[in-house]
Write a protein that holds these residues in place. Structure first.
Motif, mmCIF file in Angstrom:
data_model
loop_
_atom_site.group_PDB
_atom_site.id
_atom_site.type_symbol
_atom_site.label_atom_id
_atom_site.label_comp_id
_atom_site.label_asym_id
_atom_site.label_seq_id
_atom_site.Cartn_x
_atom_site.Cartn_y
_atom_site.Cartn_z
ATOM 1 N N ALA A 24 43.982 34.975 33.696
ATOM 2 C CA ALA A 24 42.585 34.643 33.986
ATOM 3 C C ALA A 24 42.358 34.474 35.482
ATOM 4 C CB ALA A 24 42.180 33.382 33.230
ATOM 5 N N LEU A 25 43.308 33.835 36.170
ATOM 6 C CA LEU A 25 43.183 33.677 37.626
ATOM 7 C C LEU A 25 43.226 35.034 38.319
ATOM 8 C CD1 LEU A 25 42.989 31.936 40.170
ATOM 9 C CD2 LEU A 25 45.491 31.726 40.110
ATOM 10 N N SER A 26 44.094 35.922 37.862
ATOM 11 C CA SER A 26 44.187 37.253 38.484
ATOM 12 C C SER A 26 42.883 38.020 38.329
ATOM 13 C CB SER A 26 45.349 38.050 37.873
ATOM 14 O OG SER A 26 45.040 38.528 36.579
ATOM 15 N N LYS A 27 42.153 37.754 37.238
ATOM 16 C CA LYS A 27 40.857 38.417 37.041
ATOM 17 C C LYS A 27 39.804 37.849 37.984
ATOM 18 C CE LYS A 27 41.839 39.547 32.235
ATOM 19 N NZ LYS A 27 41.500 39.280 30.818
ATOM 20 N N VAL A 28 39.855 36.555 38.235
ATOM 21 C CA VAL A 28 38.936 35.957 39.202
ATOM 22 C C VAL A 28 39.170 36.566 40.582
ATOM 23 C CG1 VAL A 28 38.288 33.849 40.401
ATOM 24 C CG2 VAL A 28 38.717 33.774 37.956
ATOM 25 N N LEU A 29 40.438 36.715 40.942
ATOM 26 C CA LEU A 29 40.800 37.236 42.261
ATOM 27 C C LEU A 29 40.737 38.758 42.325
ATOM 28 C CD1 LEU A 29 43.887 34.909 42.868
ATOM 29 C CD2 LEU A 29 41.566 34.600 43.739
ATOM 30 N N LYS A 30 40.559 39.398 41.156
ATOM 31 C CA LYS A 30 40.504 40.863 41.047
ATOM 32 C C LYS A 30 41.767 41.540 41.560
ATOM 33 C CE LYS A 30 35.474 41.456 41.035
ATOM 34 N NZ LYS A 30 35.100 40.047 40.821
ATOM 35 N N THR A 31 42.896 40.906 41.277
ATOM 36 C CA THR A 31 44.181 41.487 41.673
ATOM 37 C C THR A 31 44.930 42.070 40.487
ATOM 38 O OG1 THR A 31 45.235 39.323 41.428
ATOM 39 C CG2 THR A 31 44.494 39.941 43.627
ATOM 40 N N GLY A 32 44.581 41.639 39.276
ATOM 41 C CA GLY A 32 45.265 42.148 38.097
ATOM 42 C C GLY A 32 46.758 41.880 38.138
ATOM 43 N N LEU A 33 47.525 42.800 37.585
ATOM 44 C CA LEU A 33 48.988 42.626 37.516
ATOM 45 C C LEU A 33 49.691 43.149 38.763
ATOM 46 C CD1 LEU A 33 49.532 43.742 33.812
ATOM 47 C CD2 LEU A 33 49.361 41.417 34.697
ATOM 48 N N MET A 34 48.936 43.482 39.800
ATOM 49 C CA MET A 34 49.540 44.078 40.991
ATOM 50 C C MET A 34 50.071 43.033 41.971
ATOM 51 S SD MET A 34 46.875 47.216 41.641
ATOM 52 C CE MET A 34 45.430 46.204 41.337
ATOM 53 N N THR A 35 49.807 41.766 41.705
ATOM 54 C CA THR A 35 50.280 40.686 42.566
ATOM 55 C C THR A 35 51.351 39.894 41.819
ATOM 56 O OG1 THR A 35 48.143 40.517 43.662
ATOM 57 C CG2 THR A 35 49.593 38.600 43.810
ATOM 58 N N PRO A 36 52.471 39.542 42.469
ATOM 59 C CA PRO A 36 53.527 38.768 41.791
ATOM 60 C C PRO A 36 52.970 37.494 41.170
ATOM 61 C CG PRO A 36 54.288 39.554 43.923
ATOM 62 C CD PRO A 36 52.818 39.858 43.862
ATOM 63 N N PHE A 37 53.305 37.262 39.899
ATOM 64 C CA PHE A 37 52.716 36.146 39.177
ATOM 65 C C PHE A 37 53.183 34.788 39.690
ATOM 66 C CE2 PHE A 37 50.645 37.212 34.862
ATOM 67 C CZ PHE A 37 49.772 38.071 35.500
ATOM 68 N N HIS A 38 54.271 34.743 40.461
ATOM 69 C CA HIS A 38 54.712 33.430 40.969
ATOM 70 C C HIS A 38 53.695 32.860 41.964
ATOM 71 C CE1 HIS A 38 56.360 35.981 44.270
ATOM 72 N NE2 HIS A 38 56.055 34.928 45.011
ATOM 73 N N LEU A 39 52.865 33.737 42.539
ATOM 74 C CA LEU A 39 51.823 33.250 43.453
ATOM 75 C C LEU A 39 50.756 32.454 42.716
ATOM 76 C CD1 LEU A 39 51.322 36.352 45.779
ATOM 77 C CD2 LEU A 39 52.541 34.240 46.291
#
Length: 247
Positions: free
Chosen positions: A177-192
């Protein structure tokens, strides 16, 4: 608060309180069979969405598509009240994020998530970003998730939920859900997207983030699924409202 419940659809009008006033949004949770959605698809799909649906060959893909679009259109209808939902089209951006196409809609945006059985969508103004995710609690998938979370999060799993697999699934939905807010999807390491504080309110799980302190997540369990909503940290949403979304 404006709540409507019909069969397997729950739609909630939200008014998020901040220092500068109230920010409106609408959220919908849906559980419908493929046969049900096929039968009513012309009542909520745009003509181009109908054309696209006709190209889908596999029932599971058809079901997921209809679930997501139905949740989105029902949330949109509640958010805007007087629109004709078949005039609204949900397309995809360059990162496959959902994009709303509707004449006169201005800066309205949306977030959608679905499994093979259920869907959730939230509609909001661009100035108040939000994101949602839903995942079925699955033992095999939970073990995969365990391999990509941080050591700090592993130590916090029991604080999320007493069941380890459920905790891992909730954690995944929070990050999605956070990745969708930031519009990064699965392209950013999830540890961030590592979570920090965890608290429980009215049956909901509220989390903050180490690297994104401006956001918070609200999560819950319903019908064997983990659900999460991410929104700005200083926005106030009564956790009791979440109970209305239990399907």
């Amino acid at each position: 608060m404006n709540l409507s419940l019909q069969n397997t659809i729950v739609v909630e009008k939200l008014f998020l309180q901040r220092a500068d006033g109230l920010h409106p949004a609408a959220i919908a949770a849906v559980r419908n069979s493929l046969d049900q959605l096929r039968e009513i698809r012309q009542s909520f799909l745009h003509e181009k969405e109908l054309e696209f649906f006709d190209t889908l060959k596999f029932p599971k893909v058809q079901h997921s598509y209809l679930l997501g679009r139905y949740a989105a259109k029902m949330a949109l209808k509640t958010f805007m009240n007087d629109i004709v939902v078949t005039e609204a089209r949900v397309g995809a951006g360059v990162f496959q994020q959902p994009v709303l196409y509707l004449a006169g809609a201005g800066n309205i945006q949306l977030s959608i998530s679905h499994t093979t059985e259920m869907a959730i969508a939230v509609v909001f103004q661009e100035g108040h970003p939000m994101g949602v995710d839903v995942e079925a609690v699955n033992t095999e998938q939970a073990e995969t998730i365990k391999g990509i979370i941080t050591d700090g999060e592993k130590n916090k799993l029991s604080r999320i939920c007493s069941d380890g697999h459920t905790s891992l699934t909730i954690l995944w939905t929070i990050k999605e859900a956070l990745s969708k807010v930031l519009k990064t999807g699965l392209m950013t390491p999830f540890h961030l997207y590592e979570i920090e504080d965890i608290e429980h309110q009215e049956g909901a799980i509220i989390c903050s983030f180490i690297n994104f302190p401006q956001y918070q997540s609200i999560s819950w369990i319903s019908n064997g699924h983990a659900w999460s909503l991410v929104l700005p940290k200083k926005s106030i949403l009564d956790p009791k409202i979440i109970k209305s979304l239990y399907l």
